[in-house]
Design a protein around this motif. Structure first.
Motif, PDB file in Angstrom:
ATOM      1  N   SER A 182      -4.860 -24.808  25.097  1.00 42.53           N
ATOM      2  CA  SER A 182      -4.930 -25.933  24.165  1.00 42.53           C
ATOM      3  C   SER A 182      -6.317 -26.539  24.037  1.00 42.53           C
ATOM      4  CB  SER A 182      -3.929 -27.019  24.603  1.00 42.53           C
ATOM      5  OG  SER A 182      -4.217 -27.450  25.927  1.00 42.53           O
ATOM      6  N   PRO A 227     -12.361 -19.636  21.558  1.00 41.65           N
ATOM      7  CA  PRO A 227     -11.642 -19.469  20.284  1.00 41.65           C
ATOM      8  C   PRO A 227     -10.333 -20.260  20.288  1.00 41.65           C
ATOM      9  CG  PRO A 227     -12.357 -17.345  21.171  1.00 41.65           C
ATOM     10  CD  PRO A 227     -12.574 -18.353  22.241  1.00 41.65           C
ATOM     11  N   LYS A 228      -9.908 -20.725  19.121  1.00 40.54           N
ATOM     12  CA  LYS A 228      -8.668 -21.482  19.023  1.00 40.54           C
ATOM     13  C   LYS A 228      -7.445 -20.572  19.094  1.00 40.54           C
ATOM     14  CE  LYS A 228     -10.679 -25.249  16.293  1.00 40.54           C
ATOM     15  NZ  LYS A 228     -10.594 -26.025  15.018  1.00 40.54           N
ATOM     16  N   ASP A 229      -7.532 -19.407  18.483  1.00 36.63           N
ATOM     17  CA  ASP A 229      -6.402 -18.485  18.497  1.00 36.63           C
ATOM     18  C   ASP A 229      -6.189 -17.943  19.910  1.00 36.63           C
ATOM     19  OD1 ASP A 229      -5.556 -15.311  18.067  1.00 36.63           O
ATOM     20  OD2 ASP A 229      -4.470 -16.724  16.791  1.00 36.63           O
ATOM     21  N   LEU A 230      -4.940 -17.995  20.418  1.00 43.08           N
ATOM     22  CA  LEU A 230      -4.661 -17.589  21.794  1.00 43.08           C
ATOM     23  C   LEU A 230      -4.928 -16.107  22.008  1.00 43.08           C
ATOM     24  CD1 LEU A 230      -3.683 -18.310  24.596  1.00 43.08           C
ATOM     25  CD2 LEU A 230      -1.334 -17.934  23.821  1.00 43.08           C
ATOM     26  N   THR A 231      -4.588 -15.263  21.030  1.00 38.54           N
ATOM     27  CA  THR A 231      -4.813 -13.828  21.182  1.00 38.54           C
ATOM     28  C   THR A 231      -6.306 -13.526  21.300  1.00 38.54           C
ATOM     29  OG1 THR A 231      -2.822 -13.370  19.888  1.00 38.54           O
ATOM     30  CG2 THR A 231      -4.381 -11.564  20.177  1.00 38.54           C
ATOM     31  N   GLN A 232      -7.091 -14.160  20.453  1.00 35.69           N
ATOM     32  CA  GLN A 232      -8.539 -13.973  20.532  1.00 35.69           C
ATOM     33  C   GLN A 232      -9.093 -14.526  21.842  1.00 35.69           C
ATOM     34  OE1 GLN A 232     -10.301 -15.741  17.083  1.00 35.69           O
ATOM     35  NE2 GLN A 232      -9.407 -14.286  15.642  1.00 35.69           N
ATOM     36  N   ARG A 233      -8.504 -15.610  22.305  1.00 33.66           N
ATOM     37  CA  ARG A 233      -9.000 -16.230  23.542  1.00 33.66           C
ATOM     38  C   ARG A 233      -8.807 -15.309  24.742  1.00 33.66           C
ATOM     39  NH1 ARG A 233      -8.394 -22.485  25.249  1.00 33.66           N
ATOM     40  NH2 ARG A 233      -9.248 -22.599  23.143  1.00 33.66           N
TER      41      ARG A 233
END
Length: 365
Positions: A182, A227-233
């Motif tokens: 988050s 990154p905001k996107d969890l997959t990218q993170r």
């Protein structure tokens, strides 16, 4: 042996500085283990449980357990089985552990049980620091030690039979919440605080991900925009963990084990100009008994006469000089040339520290 240990430490410290992965140097802020603890009963012991006359809480626990199953003891009757022991149960809950996964638990007696060998831990809730139940433990104990005792009170024990483990013995019932997904950034916390390493870590991340991505906060933490996107993170974090940087040099440090005489110094140890005298004195006292025989026809008696011999040895004291800024190799060579024992080496280092000639932190353990 201790001097060889010093040289071994020197070789490790003087080896070429190499880059290390971020995952080996730092942890992710907020991503950590959580300690769990519980209180339970181990049953099925072979007469090695608590003596409830000396551990009344065990009898009380047995009575409470039986009451939950609808079994009530008559008034004034106390359960005193010898095959039950009161124990504490603790475990570490790894980060991101999901409900239904299993974790290892450690069980230890808190009463006077002689051994937990062969015991079975009954269902025990494990709570966190907030008082909530995060896991439930139950299962057969694996005890590495054993003990035996005789009726005369003699007893022998190998390792510690009053503690054991249950591999995979706890089932996770609740997940620990985390803000890893988050927050707009993550914090890389160095395991060994160092301003130089923190700066190099931030520079390495900025070269990899772009200027302004990482910012050093202090000697421990480096804040990195994520990154905001969890997959990218997740993919981004995997790449970041493999980044290699060169950590800063460790401070000059000398560690002395006062019990064994072992001394370890790193390559940054330096001394100011100093002269050291090394010498020792030994005193040997020998006691022996001589027999004194009476003369012929003297009507005397045989007596024992004590004889003491005292010998004092004073070897030639030797003096050696340290020039300014000498290295660890020079210190070790000089000490070895005069034949100093490990205890003498410790005394030399302490004297140099007191004289202000040792440019290093001296730690005695």
């Amino acid at each position: 042996m201790a001097l060889r240990a010093v040289m071994f430490g020197a070789l490790l410290a003087t080896s070429a500085v190499h880059a290390e992965r971020v995952k080996d140097l730092a942890s992710i802020g907020g991503v950590r283990n959580n300690q769990l603890v519980g209180y339970g009963l181990v049953v099925g012991l072979d007469g090695t449980g608590d003596q409830t006359s000396q551990a009344p809480y065990t009898a009380q626990s047995i009575k409470n357990m039986l009451a939950r199953f609808g079994v009530s003891l008559p008034p004034g009757v106390n359960a005193q089985p010898k095959n039950v022991a009161a124990v504490t149960v603790h475990a570490d809950l790894p980060p991101f552990t999901k409900a239904g996964q299993n974790i290892d638990v450690t069980v230890a007696s808190i009463g006077n049980a002689g051994s937990l060998r062969g015991g079975l831990l009954l269902m025990t809730p494990l709570r966190g620091a907030d008082g909530e139940v995060y896991a439930v433990a139950q299962g057969n104990l694996v005890v590495g030690g054993f003990g035996a005792s005789g009726r005369d009170g003699s007893r022998i024990a190998v390792n510690i039979p009053s503690a054991g483990r249950i591999p995979g013995g706890a089932s996770v019932e609740r997940e620990v919440s985390s803000d890893f997904a988050s927050l707009p950034y993550i914090s890389l916390d160095l395991r060994a605080p160092d301003f130089t390493t923190a700066m190099r870590l931030a520079d390495g991340v900025n070269r990899l991900l772009g200027e302004g991505t990482a910012e050093p906060i202090d000697a421990v933490s480096v804040r990195v925009a994520a990154p905001k996107d969890l997959t990218q993170r997740i993919a981004w974090m995997s790449t970041l963990e493999q980044l290699e940087i060169t950590p800063g040099d460790a401070p000059a440090r000398v560690i002395v084990n006062s019990r064994t005489g072992t001394v370890v110094m790193n390559a940054k140890v330096r001394v100011l100009p100093a002269a050291v005298t090394h010498g020792s004195m030994s005193v040997t006292i020998t006691e022996r008994i001589e027999v004194s025989q009476p003369g012929v026809l003297s009507n005397g008696t045989t007596v024992q006469v004590p004889r003491s011999e005292i010998e004092l040895k004073t070897p030639d004291a030797r003096m050696f000089k340290f020039d300014a800024g000498v290295t660890l190799d020079t210190i070790v060579d000089a000490v070895n040339r005069v034949g100093a024992a490990p205890g003498d080496l410790v005394a030399i280092l302490e004297a140099l520290k007191q004289a202000g000639a040792l440019r290093a932190e001296l730690i005695v353990i």
